[in-house]
Design a protein around this motif. Structure first.
Motif, short mmCIF file in Angstrom:
data_model
loop_
_atom_site.label_atom_id
_atom_site.label_comp_id
_atom_site.label_asym_id
_atom_site.label_seq_id
_atom_site.Cartn_x
_atom_site.Cartn_y
_atom_site.Cartn_z
N GLY A 247 -9.46 6.77 16.63
CA GLY A 247 -10.40 5.78 17.14
C GLY A 247 -9.97 5.28 18.51
N ILE A 248 -10.55 4.16 18.92
CA ILE A 248 -10.21 3.54 20.20
C ILE A 248 -9.70 2.13 19.92
CG2 ILE A 248 -11.08 2.67 22.39
CD1 ILE A 248 -10.81 5.59 22.49
N SER A 249 -8.39 2.01 19.77
CA SER A 249 -7.77 0.70 19.64
C SER A 249 -7.41 0.21 21.04
CB SER A 249 -6.50 0.80 18.79
OG SER A 249 -5.49 1.53 19.49
N VAL A 250 -6.96 -1.03 21.13
CA VAL A 250 -6.60 -1.56 22.44
C VAL A 250 -5.45 -0.77 23.05
CG1 VAL A 250 -5.03 -3.32 21.49
CG2 VAL A 250 -6.10 -3.68 23.73
N LEU A 251 -4.50 -0.33 22.21
CA LEU A 251 -3.37 0.43 22.74
C LEU A 251 -3.77 1.86 23.12
CD1 LEU A 251 -0.43 -0.82 20.49
CD2 LEU A 251 -0.90 -1.36 22.89
N THR A 252 -4.76 2.41 22.43
CA THR A 252 -5.29 3.71 22.84
C THR A 252 -5.97 3.58 24.20
OG1 THR A 252 -5.59 4.44 20.56
CG2 THR A 252 -6.86 5.59 22.25
N GLU A 253 -6.72 2.51 24.39
CA GLU A 253 -7.34 2.24 25.70
C GLU A 253 -6.27 2.21 26.79
OE1 GLU A 253 -10.31 1.68 26.98
OE2 GLU A 253 -11.70 1.05 25.40
N VAL A 254 -5.18 1.51 26.52
CA VAL A 254 -4.09 1.41 27.49
C VAL A 254 -3.52 2.78 27.79
CG1 VAL A 254 -1.73 0.55 27.82
CG2 VAL A 254 -3.50 -0.97 26.92
N SER A 255 -3.28 3.58 26.76
CA SER A 255 -2.69 4.91 26.93
C SER A 255 -3.56 5.81 27.78
CB SER A 255 -2.46 5.56 25.56
OG SER A 255 -1.64 4.74 24.75
N ILE A 256 -4.86 5.78 27.52
CA ILE A 256 -5.79 6.63 28.26
C ILE A 256 -5.83 6.22 29.73
CG2 ILE A 256 -8.24 7.21 28.52
CD1 ILE A 256 -8.36 6.94 25.39
N ARG A 257 -5.77 4.93 29.99
CA ARG A 257 -5.78 4.45 31.37
C ARG A 257 -4.53 4.90 32.13
NH1 ARG A 257 -8.86 -0.47 32.58
NH2 ARG A 257 -10.44 -0.75 30.98
N LEU A 258 -3.40 5.00 31.43
CA LEU A 258 -2.14 5.31 32.10
C LEU A 258 -1.82 6.80 32.12
CD1 LEU A 258 0.12 2.44 30.68
CD2 LEU A 258 -1.14 2.50 32.83
N ALA A 259 -2.59 7.61 31.38
CA ALA A 259 -2.24 9.01 31.21
C ALA A 259 -2.63 9.86 32.42
CB ALA A 259 -2.91 9.57 29.96
N ASP A 260 -1.80 10.85 32.71
CA ASP A 260 -2.13 11.88 33.70
C ASP A 260 -3.00 12.96 33.08
OD1 ASP A 260 -0.44 10.86 35.91
OD2 ASP A 260 1.19 11.32 34.52
N LEU A 261 -2.94 13.09 31.76
CA LEU A 261 -3.72 14.09 31.04
C LEU A 261 -3.97 13.57 29.63
CD1 LEU A 261 -4.84 17.07 30.87
CD2 LEU A 261 -2.61 17.71 29.95
N VAL A 262 -5.21 13.72 29.16
CA VAL A 262 -5.56 13.36 27.79
C VAL A 262 -5.89 14.64 27.03
CG1 VAL A 262 -7.10 12.06 26.27
CG2 VAL A 262 -6.43 11.10 28.48
N ILE A 263 -5.21 14.84 25.90
CA ILE A 263 -5.45 15.99 25.04
C ILE A 263 -6.18 15.50 23.79
CG2 ILE A 263 -4.42 17.82 23.64
CD1 ILE A 263 -2.12 17.92 25.62
N VAL A 264 -7.27 16.17 23.43
CA VAL A 264 -8.04 15.81 22.24
C VAL A 264 -8.00 16.98 21.26
CG1 VAL A 264 -10.28 15.05 21.37
CG2 VAL A 264 -9.57 14.41 23.69
N PRO A 265 -7.13 16.92 20.25
CA PRO A 265 -7.10 17.99 19.25
C PRO A 265 -8.33 17.89 18.36
CG PRO A 265 -5.07 16.67 19.25
CD PRO A 265 -6.10 15.91 20.00
N THR A 266 -8.86 19.03 17.96
CA THR A 266 -9.99 19.02 17.03
C THR A 266 -10.01 20.31 16.22
OG1 THR A 266 -12.38 18.66 16.81
CG2 THR A 266 -11.66 20.07 18.61
N ILE A 267 -10.51 20.22 15.02
CA ILE A 267 -10.78 21.40 14.20
C ILE A 267 -12.15 21.93 14.60
CG2 ILE A 267 -11.02 22.27 11.84
CD1 ILE A 267 -9.36 19.82 10.95
#
Length: 297
Positions: A161-181
């Protein structure tokens, strides 16, 4: 060179997110990279896989966790630093007879309660969601800047999901990886989720949004997986795609579950992940390097 930050996120659980974080951390370390894993999932699965039950219990008791740090810095006397909560040389895996250079800032089940508490407290002070995220981003980024010269990569395992800490991580990341089946339910809403991720970034820090990279995991040789994977790759070639897709795919295999359970053993990297998966992880490391270089350009 400063560490590059990779956030691993998905709104869905059970799609291989923690497996991606643990295996990628070990693959990066086996390639000679000093790697820090920050666990932001209250399930603390990445922490358990890397540290084991006993050590993790000790770290939680000492409050040497991400929520211990944040509680001290947001609600306490601000005397606790990131490096005091980071456990170095946490890996029990070797490569070329050397312990993998992996460090861990662990999580615990207390993290969810802390997030709820901090959101309640800050909203009572009439702070908006964006103000809360911005404030937390500032606290975390200040600490990351102090650690970036000590590591080559920083991996963040985000909660579903999108928690407040996930929001923070995405803002600070150089790359976002989204694993999916590669099936209907796992990819339902993926395009919307990835499009939303592209719009998140530190204000003024980037000229253009960075699209996340989808990693197909738990891939089986069945028709529905082949069809869904093809749809994902077709979307990635659209005029304005919501995401990119890694060429590397992680198969569904019993050996992966066995690898994650090897907490009290001391295998080599190849012994742990097997002769079939280890080369795929090396391929993924190369692709990630290319993606980061492209984002930097």
């Amino acid at each position: 060179m400063n560490a590059r930050v990779i956030a691993v996120a998905n709104m869905k659980g059970g799609v291989g997110k923690t497996t991606t974080v643990v295996s990628l951390a070990e693959a990066l370390a086996a390639s000679g990279n000093r790697t820090l894993v920050i666990d932001l999932d209250p399930q603390a699965n990445a922490s358990i896989c890397l540290a084991g039950d006993s050590l993790l219990a000790t770290l939680i008791a000492r409050k040497a966790t991400i929520e211990g740090f944040l509680e001290n810095n947001l609600l306490g006397d601000k005397k606790l630093a990131f490096n005091e909560c980071i456990r170095n040389n946490v890996s029990n895996v070797t490569h070329l007879n050397q312990q993998l250079p992996i460090s861990l800032l662990p999580s615990s089940p207390n993290l969810r309660h802390f997030e709820q508490r901090i959101i309640h407290d800050l909203t009572q002070r009439r702070m908006s969601w964006s103000e809360i995220v911005r404030g937390l981003s500032g606290v975390v980024n200040a600490q990351l800047l102090k650690q970036k010269k000590a590591f080559d990569f920083i991996l963040i395992d985000c909660a579903p999901g999108i928690s407040v800490l996930t929001e923070v991580s995405i803002r600070l990341a150089d790359l976002v990886i989204v694993p999916t089946i590669a099936d209907f339910l796992s990819t339902f809403g993926l395009q919307t989720f990835c499009a939303a991720l592209s719009d998140r970034g530190l204000e003024g820090a980037r000229r253009t949004p960075r699209k996340p990279h989808v990693l197909i995991t738990r891939r089986r040789q069945v028709k529905i997986h082949a069809q869904t994977a093809e749809l994902l790759r077709n979307e990635a070639t659209a005029t304005k795609p919501a995401f990119h897709v890694f060429e590397t795919e992680i198969p569904e295999a019993v050996s992966i579950a066995n690898a994650l359970s090897q907490i009290d053993r001391f295998p080599s990297f190849t012994q742990k992940w097997g002769s079939a998966l280890a080369p795929l992880l090396s391929d993924l490391v190369r692709e990630i390097g290319d993606a980061l270089d492209a984002n930097r350009a």
